[in-house]
Each structure stands twice: as structure tokens, then as C-alpha cells.
Design an enzyme around this catalytic site. Structure first.
Site, PDB file in Angstrom:
ATOM      1  N   ASN A  98      59.245  -1.001  22.624  1.00 32.79           N
ATOM      2  CA  ASN A  98      59.251  -0.337  21.316  1.00 32.79           C
ATOM      3  C   ASN A  98      58.747  -1.253  20.214  1.00 32.79           C
ATOM      4  O   ASN A  98      58.862  -2.467  20.296  1.00 32.79           O
ATOM      5  CB  ASN A  98      60.669   0.142  20.988  1.00 32.79           C
ATOM      6  CG  ASN A  98      61.154   1.169  22.004  1.00 32.79           C
ATOM      7  OD1 ASN A  98      60.352   1.795  22.685  1.00 32.79           O
ATOM      8  ND2 ASN A  98      62.461   1.320  22.120  1.00 32.79           N
ATOM      9  N   ILE A  99      58.205  -0.633  19.162  1.00 34.05           N
ATOM     10  CA  ILE A  99      57.630  -1.402  18.060  1.00 34.05           C
ATOM     11  C   ILE A  99      58.459  -1.213  16.791  1.00 34.05           C
ATOM     12  O   ILE A  99      58.034  -1.566  15.707  1.00 34.05           O
ATOM     13  CB  ILE A  99      56.180  -0.942  17.773  1.00 34.05           C
ATOM     14  CG1 ILE A  99      56.149   0.563  17.427  1.00 34.05           C
ATOM     15  CG2 ILE A  99      55.275  -1.207  18.971  1.00 34.05           C
ATOM     16  CD1 ILE A  99      54.848   1.003  16.787  1.00 34.05           C
ATOM     17  N   HIS A 112      54.936  -4.587  23.163  1.00 34.63           N
ATOM     18  CA  HIS A 112      53.874  -3.814  22.515  1.00 34.63           C
ATOM     19  C   HIS A 112      53.710  -4.158  21.038  1.00 34.63           C
ATOM     20  O   HIS A 112      53.153  -3.389  20.273  1.00 34.63           O
ATOM     21  CB  HIS A 112      54.120  -2.306  22.706  1.00 34.63           C
ATOM     22  CG  HIS A 112      53.943  -1.862  24.132  1.00 34.63           C
ATOM     23  ND1 HIS A 112      54.508  -0.726  24.656  1.00 34.63           N
ATOM     24  CD2 HIS A 112      53.261  -2.432  25.168  1.00 34.63           C
ATOM     25  CE1 HIS A 112      54.185  -0.608  25.940  1.00 34.63           C
ATOM     26  NE2 HIS A 112      53.439  -1.627  26.281  1.00 34.63           N
ATOM     27  N   CYS A 125      38.849 -12.502  10.162  1.00 35.39           N
ATOM     28  CA  CYS A 125      39.160 -13.942  10.073  1.00 35.39           C
ATOM     29  C   CYS A 125      40.510 -14.286  10.703  1.00 35.39           C
ATOM     30  O   CYS A 125      40.913 -15.436  10.719  1.00 35.39           O
ATOM     31  CB  CYS A 125      39.117 -14.423   8.627  1.00 35.39           C
ATOM     32  SG  CYS A 125      40.550 -13.931   7.646  1.00 35.39           S
ATOM     33  N   CYS A 183      41.863  -7.541   4.038  1.00 39.05           N
ATOM     34  CA  CYS A 183      42.080  -8.968   3.818  1.00 39.05           C
ATOM     35  C   CYS A 183      41.259  -9.404   2.603  1.00 39.05           C
ATOM     36  O   CYS A 183      40.327  -8.719   2.200  1.00 39.05           O
ATOM     37  CB  CYS A 183      41.607  -9.685   5.077  1.00 39.05           C
ATOM     38  SG  CYS A 183      41.668 -11.460   5.021  1.00 39.05           S
ATOM     39  N   CYS A 227      39.097 -11.548   2.679  1.00 37.84           N
ATOM     40  CA  CYS A 227      37.724 -11.784   3.158  1.00 37.84           C
ATOM     41  C   CYS A 227      36.968 -10.463   3.307  1.00 37.84           C
ATOM     42  O   CYS A 227      35.777 -10.464   3.621  1.00 37.84           O
ATOM     43  CB  CYS A 227      37.737 -12.527   4.500  1.00 37.84           C
ATOM     44  SG  CYS A 227      37.972 -11.459   5.941  1.00 37.84           S
ATOM     45  N   SER A 246      63.669   4.070  29.499  1.00 41.80           N
ATOM     46  CA  SER A 246      62.246   3.928  29.805  1.00 41.80           C
ATOM     47  C   SER A 246      61.964   4.612  31.123  1.00 41.80           C
ATOM     48  O   SER A 246      62.695   4.427  32.096  1.00 41.80           O
ATOM     49  CB  SER A 246      61.827   2.457  29.905  1.00 41.80           C
ATOM     50  OG  SER A 246      60.476   2.380  30.323  1.00 41.80           O
ATOM     51  N   SER A 247      60.909   5.411  31.160  1.00 45.19           N
ATOM     52  CA  SER A 247      60.558   6.066  32.421  1.00 45.19           C
ATOM     53  C   SER A 247      59.617   5.180  33.231  1.00 45.19           C
ATOM     54  O   SER A 247      59.168   5.560  34.300  1.00 45.19           O
ATOM     55  CB  SER A 247      59.935   7.431  32.149  1.00 45.19           C
ATOM     56  OG  SER A 247      58.988   7.316  31.114  1.00 45.19           O
ATOM     57  N   GLU A 259      65.601  11.174  32.545  1.00 46.36           N
ATOM     58  CA  GLU A 259      64.906  11.755  33.689  1.00 46.36           C
ATOM     59  C   GLU A 259      64.901  10.777  34.873  1.00 46.36           C
ATOM     60  O   GLU A 259      64.969   9.577  34.671  1.00 46.36           O
ATOM     61  CB  GLU A 259      63.438  12.040  33.328  1.00 46.36           C
ATOM     62  CG  GLU A 259      63.244  12.801  32.035  1.00 46.36           C
ATOM     63  CD  GLU A 259      63.605  14.267  32.192  1.00 46.36           C
ATOM     64  OE1 GLU A 259      63.544  14.747  33.337  1.00 46.36           O
ATOM     65  OE2 GLU A 259      63.959  14.900  31.184  1.00 46.36           O
TER      66      GLU A 259
HETATM   67 ZN   LIG Z   1      40.145 -11.859   6.760  1.00 52.19          ZN
END
Ligand SMILES: [Zn+2]
Length: 255
Positions: free
Chosen positions: A105-106, A122, A133, A155, A157, A195-196, A222
Site C-alpha cells: 500500500n502507498i 510500491h 534532474c 521542479c 529546472c 492481500s490476494s 477471498e
Molecule cells: Zn528538476
């Protein structure tokens, strides 16, 4: 076997374990209101082809499409709260039973629940990196506001900033993956929760643990391909089962 009996068996394994790892996936956070990014059933992909918005190729070609797609998710993720399953794993760590959480998970919810050692296979949305950059910035409220306003964060840049989440077609972060594999080889018990195990290579981690001799507990709504490898299999909601496991372990610790 009755649920109560399975919980007792699982708790016994945790009680006896000397080094335990937990492996969590999308099912761990659905009770917190977070849809499963990679699941075709999540509703997220009804209007979008994942390869056209959430792959690294699509991102490089048209980052605005990606940010348009992820915009509604920014608030969903920010407003989500850890659920009892996250709290249970944080408590297991505090009790000295759990050494690491390995997650697909994020959403940061393990950390917000109080888990201290979390390996995020992840990636996460706390930081973003310039695709030109490679400068890193934290995704602070100002950056989030720009995303809400429909802008593509850039960014200094001029390069586009990409959140540090792993998109389709991207390699998993190698250092995190190596640490997770190391933990899988070293643990004597792995708890797979929500988690499957369909998304490889992340899903290979629990298999690596049992191949290396660890016992396994599987908690998922499941049935999965991992069930036949696990010592205890519970088909149920992690937000309901995990707190009961921890409660039972606590009672064993105190006896
Ligand atoms: Zn940059």
C-alpha cells in the site's frame, strides 16, 4: 474449523514466534475507504485504461492525464484514517511480537497507526522526484493544492515531478525489495493480511518466507493461491480478525 479455534491457533503461532513479519495489501485499507489501485474491480479503471494513465510510459508522455486521474485520490488518501487492522499490527510491534510490516500500500496508514518499521514495496506519496534532474521534494500542502487546482507540479529546472509511487511498468525500489526479501528469509512466521497476492514480484515475498521455513497465517476475504501454503487460513475482514488475534496473543503473554 470454527473461527474461534483458528484465531487461537494463529495467536499460538504468534506467541511462539521469535521473528515475525507481516505482509499487507489493498484489503488492509479498504475499511479505511481506500480503493484498490491495481484491482480491475475497484471502479478506478472503469473510465481509464491503467496503461494510459498510471504507467511510467503514459506519465512521461502526458503527465497531465496522470494528475487528472489521481486528483480525486489526493483527498481520499489525506482524509483516510487507520482502521483496527492497522492498529492491531502497531500493537503487535509494541508487544514485541512483530518485527516488520511489508506493504503493497502507498497510503501511509501503517505509519500513522504507529508501526515503526514499514517497508513500502510500491512507494508512497510523501515525496515526489523530478523526472529530469532527480531532485526530491516533499509533497506538502502547497504541492497538493497545485494538484487540486489542475496543475502539473514542476521542479525549478522545469521537469515534471513524479510522486514516489511505483507506476505500472516501473521496477520496485530495489533497496526496499532487497530488505523485504531478507526479512522474508529471516522470519519464522509471516502474517499475510488483506492481500490476494496477485501482483508480482511483491506477492512472491510470502512464498519466499514459507520456502525458507517460516510458518504462515493468511487473513483475507477471498481464497488465494497462498492458502494451501499457510498453517492457518482465515477468510474474513482483517479489521475484524486482526484485533481478535492480538487480543488472544496478549492474553497468552500474560498467562
Ligand atoms: Zn528538476
Amino acid at each position: 474449523m470454527r473461527l474461534e479455534e483458528k484465531i487461537k491457533q494463529g495467536a499460538e503461532l504468534i506467541h511462539q514466534s521469535r521473528r515475525m513479519a507481516a505482509f499487507t495489501g489493498a484489503g488492509h485499507s479498504t475499511t479505511s475507504g481506500i480503493p484498490d489501485f491495481r484491482s480491475p474491480d475497484s471502479g478506478l479503471w472503469e473510465k481509464h485504461d491503467p496503461m494510459l494513465v498510471a504507467s511510467i510510459w503514459a506519465f512521461r508522455l502526458n503527465p497531465k492525464n496522470f494528475y487528472d486521474w489521481i486528483r480525486p485520490m489526493v483527498d481520499t488518501l489525506r482524509n483516510a484514517e487507520p482502521n483496527p487492522a492497522h492498529d492491531a499490527l502497531a500493537e503487535l510491534e509494541q508487544l514485541g511480537h512483530l518485527q516488520v510490516v511489508i506493504t503493497q500500500n502507498i497510503d501511509d496508514l501503517h505509519q500513522r497507526a504507529g508501526s515503526r518499521r514499514v517497508l513500502e514495496l510500491h512507494g508512497h506519496l510523501r515525496e515526489a522526484t523530478c523526472v529530469r534532474c532527480y531532485k526530491k521534494v516533499s509533497v506538502d500542502p502547497a504541492v497538493e493544492q497545485r494538484i487540486r487546482n489542475g496543475q502539473v507540479p514542476r521542479c525549478e529546472c522545469g521537469g515534471v515531478m513524479k510522486p514516489d509511487v511505483i507506476l505500472f511498468g516501473e521496477q520496485l525500489p530495489i533497496r526496499v525489495l532487497n530488505q523485504a526479501m531478507d526479512e522474508a528469509r529471516r522470519c519464522d512466521l509471516i502474517l499475510v493480511a488483506g492481500s490476494s497476492l496477485e501482483v508480482t514480484p511483491a506477492a512472491d515475498i510470502p512464498f519466499l518466507a514459507v520456502d525458507s521455513g517460516a510458518k504462515a497465517i493468511m487473513v483475507n476475504l477471498e481464497p488465494t493461491a497462498f492458502d494451501s501454503r499457510a498453517d492457518v487460513v482465515i477468510h474474513g475482514d482483517v479489521a475484524e480478525i486482526l484485533p481478535r488475534l492480538v487480543e488472544t496473543v496478549s492474553a497468552m503473554d500474560g498467562r
